[in-house]
Design an enzyme around this catalytic site. Structure first.
Site, mmCIF file in Angstrom:
data_model
loop_
_atom_site.group_PDB
_atom_site.id
_atom_site.type_symbol
_atom_site.label_atom_id
_atom_site.label_comp_id
_atom_site.label_asym_id
_atom_site.label_seq_id
_atom_site.Cartn_x
_atom_site.Cartn_y
_atom_site.Cartn_z
ATOM 1 N N SER A 137 0.815 -1.212 0.000
ATOM 2 C CA SER A 137 0.000 0.000 0.000
ATOM 3 C C SER A 137 0.851 1.265 0.000
ATOM 4 O O SER A 137 1.530 1.551 -0.974
ATOM 5 C CB SER A 137 -0.968 -0.036 1.183
ATOM 6 N N ASP A 187 -3.109 6.603 -3.071
ATOM 7 C CA ASP A 187 -1.841 6.020 -2.655
ATOM 8 C C ASP A 187 -1.436 4.981 -3.706
ATOM 9 O O ASP A 187 -2.169 4.751 -4.666
ATOM 10 C CB ASP A 187 -1.953 5.443 -1.246
ATOM 11 N N ASP A 240 -1.405 1.769 -4.188
ATOM 12 C CA ASP A 240 -2.284 0.675 -4.622
ATOM 13 C C ASP A 240 -3.725 1.141 -4.767
ATOM 14 O O ASP A 240 -4.627 0.335 -4.999
ATOM 15 C CB ASP A 240 -2.182 -0.523 -3.683
ATOM 16 N N ASP A 293 -6.101 2.174 -2.888
ATOM 17 C CA ASP A 293 -7.235 1.887 -2.007
ATOM 18 C C ASP A 293 -7.556 3.077 -1.112
ATOM 19 O O ASP A 293 -8.583 3.079 -0.437
ATOM 20 C CB ASP A 293 -7.015 0.608 -1.194
#
Length: 542
Positions: free
Chosen positions: A144, A296, A298, A300
């Site tokens: 992440s 961010d 990734d 999410d």
């Protein structure tokens, strides 16, 4: 250095399937402190699954750890009689694709169908695919927003094991303990059978996600959006979703547009970190954008900035955007349960009480938010920039759909000659200024966090901001969390579940009354600054 530690390291080297990490571990055999750190213990499932530095040894992310994790997972699935494929996604971090491909071969070697997403993609696409494809489980290889030297391994369960609330959601107890036990029982990695590489899914799964995400709003090209994927994988998917929803293409920060696992333009690839959105705000200002959005790496999480008088831009706090999105859904007639966590602002509770919506509060982490009780989940958020605005599509935080709903709200307000900041003022006038902040203490040794928590429990302040405590709630043993409340303030202290940090979440509520809203915000900001200093002193980090 103990002979047993050397023996552990040599045994690990002999079983490690990756010659690069075998050589790396050999190179530190003469460094007692480094070797002890790498064998301090295996990575364990925290708030967001396995996560750690890319390095050799059991206390790191590497091919050996991933092989063991995948073997334990598929054996646990078999023991639960889980049917359906294992769906695997990955981002663009160092090692992500190799870890995903190894997971697929372990799954097929155990006789389970493995489906890989077609390319590096956002985490929400994997969570969506678990539900759409009727998978037994899903794995997302990502760290992440962590620094570039980290990677991670998130596990999602399908309906068969997760149940209605956990279909496509991250694992919770007792599944995490069961999987961890299965991983420990794997034995020599050389005995783990590796099968064929699995099936790479067609681009159709991405198109399905984009179509579903875009269906939640109706856009218009008249809204100008500046955007950054922060060197991550969100850019193409977000652009496609915006186009499908009727918005114009976002103006993208060129230096951060392409995936780059080294994240060269930011100290930390987290929109919450100071300086991380500087390039985005400069682009928004220079292009006259109506709205600035950051994902961010990734995708999410979703961060939003708004223009303020004088040509400047201001990043909204996660709690502010959470209130705006909840308010927008309620105004649109959305019923159901609205949920957040114990560390988020109390504004959502006040809003739901006033609007007659069901409300629930959970422990930190989206794996808990999506399992909130009291009704069918309509919206969930956490202050760390995570929002679930379409739980029937993605039962996890989703920075793409959150960006779409934010753009839709900004568009409708623009058409009325107003902004997101104006809507925040409306909420403040009705419910008071809910000012929030966070104090984070990054450590090199995780033992320091336990020491600080113990010290705070032993010497809990009797007052905050000159007000006596009205409550001091210690959530041990269920969670390592301490909550302190006064008439106008709240402090929640807990270790981070994803980074080596101790976090204190601060909130001050300042009534507006007949005073101008800016004056109330100034009073709240001053009180919040004082609270920050008091908590820092109580933690011994003054």
């Amino acid at each position: 250095m103990s002979n047993s530690l050397i023996a552990q390291a040599e045994a690990w080297i002999a079983d490690d399937p990756d010659p690069i990490t075998r050589d790396e571990l050999r190179s530190v055999l003469g460094d007692p402190a480094e070797l002890a750190d790498r064998f301090a213990g295996p990575l364990t499932f925290g708030t967001a699954g396995l996560r750690g530095p890319l390095r050799a040894g059991p206390n790191g992310m590497n091919l050996a750890v991933v092989t063991g994790a995948a073997a334990g997972l598929v054996r646990w699935l078999a023991a639960q009689d889980a049917t359906g494929p294992l769906v695997i996604g990955y981002d663009a971090r160092h090692g992500s694709r190799a870890f995903a491909e190894r997971t697929a071969r372990v799954a097929t070697g155990a006789g389970r169908e493995a489906l890989l997403l077609p390319r590096p993609l956002p985490t929400p696409v994997l969570a969506f695919a678990v539900r759409r494809l009727g998978a037994a489980a899903g794995v997302m290889v990502t760290a992440s927003h962590n620094p570039p030297q980290d990677n991670g391994y998130k596990v999602y369960l399908g309906n068969g094991l997760g149940g209605l609330l956990g279909d496509g959601a991250q694992i919770v107890p007792p599944a995490d303990a069961g999987i961890s036990a299965a991983i420990r029982a794997v034995g020599p990695l050389a005995s783990v059978p590796l099968g064929p590489p699995g099936t790479v899914l067609a681009e159709e799964i991405v198109t399905d996600y984009v179509t579903a995400a875009a269906s939640i709003v109706s856009g218009s090209p008249e809204l100008t959006v500046a955007y950054t994927p922060m060197h991550g994988v969100g850019g193409p998917v977000l652009a496609a979703a915006f186009e499908a929803a009727g918005f114009g293409a976002p103006i993208v920060v060129p230096e951060q547009a392409a995936p780059d696992p080294d994240f060269p333009t930011v100290a930390f690839p987290n929109p919450e970190e100071p300086g991380a959105t500087d390039l985005l705000l400069a682009l928004a200002a220079s292009t006259g954008a109506d709205l600035a959005i950051a994902n961010d790496p990734d995708a999410d999480r979703c961060a939003v900035a708004v223009p303020v008088p004088g040509g400047a831009w201001r990043m909204l706090r996660g709690d502010e955007l959470g209130a705006l999105l909840a308010d927008a859904l309620i105004r649109s007639g959305t019923d159901g349960l609205f949920a957040t966590t114990i560390v988020s602002s109390s504004l959502l509770r006040a809003l739901c009480t006033a609007r007659g919506r069901a409300y629930d509060e959970t422990l930190t982490g989206f794996k808990w938010i999506v399992r909130a009780t009291g009704g069918e989940l309509a919206f969930g958020y956490e202050e760390a920039l995570g929002y679930c605005v379409a739980p029937t599509l993605v039962r996890d935080k989703d920075g793409i759909t959150a960006a779409l709903l934010t753009a839709s709200l900004a568009l409708s307000l623009k058409q009325e000659g107003r902004t997101l900041a104006d809507r925040l003022d409306e909420l403040a006038a009705e419910f008071g200024v809910h000012a929030t902040d966070q104090l984070s203490v990054r450590v090199d040794d995780l033992a320091e966090i336990a020491t600080m928590m113990a010290a705070l429990r032993a010497a809990t302040p009797a007052t905050l901001l000159g007000e006596p405590l009205t409550a001091a709630e210690d959530l041990l043993p269920d969670a390592d969390v301490l909550i302190l409340r006064t008439a106008s303030a709240r402090v929640v202290v807990r270790p981070s579940g994803t980074e080596p940090k101790l976090k204190a979440y601060l909130e001050v509520v300042e009534p507006v009354g007949d005073a101008p809203i800016p004056a109330a915000r100034d009073r709240a900001s001053a009180a919040l600054a004082s609270l920050h200093s008091e908590v820092a002193a109580a933690l011994g980090v003054g």
